[in-house]
Design an enzyme around this catalytic site. Structure first.
Site, PDB file in Angstrom:
ATOM      1  CE1 TYR A 272     -16.475   9.522  -0.078  1.00 54.67           C
ATOM      2  CE2 TYR A 272     -14.227   8.709  -0.312  1.00 54.67           C
ATOM      3  CZ  TYR A 272     -15.358   9.288  -0.859  1.00 54.67           C
ATOM      4  OH  TYR A 272     -15.367   9.632  -2.187  1.00 54.67           O
ATOM      5  CG  ASP A 273     -12.462   6.644   7.967  1.00 53.34           C
ATOM      6  OD1 ASP A 273     -13.060   6.100   7.004  1.00 53.34           O
ATOM      7  OD2 ASP A 273     -11.482   6.133   8.527  1.00 53.34           O
TER       8      ASP A 273
ATOM      9  CG  PHE B  94      -8.231   6.679   7.035  1.00 48.17           C
ATOM     10  CD1 PHE B  94      -8.502   5.379   6.648  1.00 48.17           C
ATOM     11  CD2 PHE B  94      -7.047   6.949   7.711  1.00 48.17           C
ATOM     12  CE1 PHE B  94      -7.607   4.364   6.925  1.00 48.17           C
ATOM     13  CE2 PHE B  94      -6.148   5.938   7.989  1.00 48.17           C
ATOM     14  CZ  PHE B  94      -6.416   4.644   7.600  1.00 48.17           C
TER      15      PHE B  94
ATOM     16  CG  ASP C 145      -9.726  -2.006  -4.137  1.00 48.33           C
ATOM     17  OD1 ASP C 145      -8.825  -1.282  -4.593  1.00 48.33           O
ATOM     18  OD2 ASP C 145     -10.927  -1.790  -4.314  1.00 48.33           O
ATOM     19  CB  SER C 146     -11.261  -0.478   1.390  1.00 53.27           C
ATOM     20  OG  SER C 146     -10.394   0.637   1.391  1.00 53.27           O
TER      21      SER C 146
ATOM     22  CB  THR D 162      -0.960   0.049   1.206  1.00 57.44           C
ATOM     23  OG1 THR D 162      -1.771   1.213   1.104  1.00 57.44           O
ATOM     24  CG2 THR D 162      -0.240   0.043   2.536  1.00 57.44           C
ATOM     25  N   GLY D 163       0.459   2.216  -0.747  1.00 57.42           N
ATOM     26  CA  GLY D 163       1.127   3.504  -0.716  1.00 57.42           C
ATOM     27  C   GLY D 163       0.511   4.435   0.305  1.00 57.42           C
TER      28      GLY D 163
END
Length: 172
Positions: free
Chosen positions: A147-148, A145, A69-70, A9-10
């Site tokens: 949308y958190d 993050f 992937d999320s 992951t970057g």
């Protein structure tokens, strides 16, 4: 005995979150960030994207690894933004998001994680968290993050961002 697993992951915040979790719950695993850019197929199928990225990472590393992937899904739009989650936020930001969704709209996060063992065999896992969109008075935006700060899981009176403040995702 310590085991080493690479996390492809970057996203530094995502890496730190998983690394901190493992330090707390499974300290025998040392997570190493693999930041090499992996090609990503264009599809609405998150599982296919995660599997494809895991194969690309395995081709480069040949070591145990994690890939994920999320995305967030707004129920009023079916599969949107889904696999375009990051790009939608980068393109329209919070102002644009709130032109598309309203507070209390149903949404869910979907995560596909793939673990590839030392023999190159992939194992897939799926996680889903249902909730609703809220419009906070103040945005607790954390890089990686976005949308958190606008997503509140079912059964909680706090957003993901507020829940995340219980531990520091930037600490290494």
């Amino acid at each position: 005995m310590s085991r080493q697993i690479y996390y492809a992951t970057g996203n530094v915040a995502k890496f730190n979150e998983v690394s901190n979790y493992l330090k707390k719950h499974e300290p025998s695993i040392k997570l190493v960030q693999f930041t090499e850019k992996l090609s990503e197929i264009q599809t609405k199928d998150q599982k296919a994207i995660a599997i494809h990225k895991s194969r690309r990472a395995w081709e480069q590393l040949h070591k145990p690894l994690l890939v994920d992937d999320s995305g967030i899904y707004f129920e009023r739009y079916g599969t949107f933004p889904g696999t375009l989650t990051k790009h939608v936020f980068e393109g329209i930001g919070f102002d644009g998001i709130f032109k598309l969704v309203k507070p209390h709209d149903r949404a869910y996060f979907l995560l596909h994680m793939v673990y590839v063992n030392g023999m190159g065999h992939p194992y897939g896992f799926e996680g889903r968290c249902e909730g609703q969109i809220i419009k906070p008075k103040e945005f607790e935006y954390q890089p990686g993050f976005p949308y958190d700060s606008i997503f509140m899981p079912n059964g909680s009176d706090k957003t993901y961002a507020e829940l995340r403040t219980n531990y520091d995702v930037s600490a290494q």
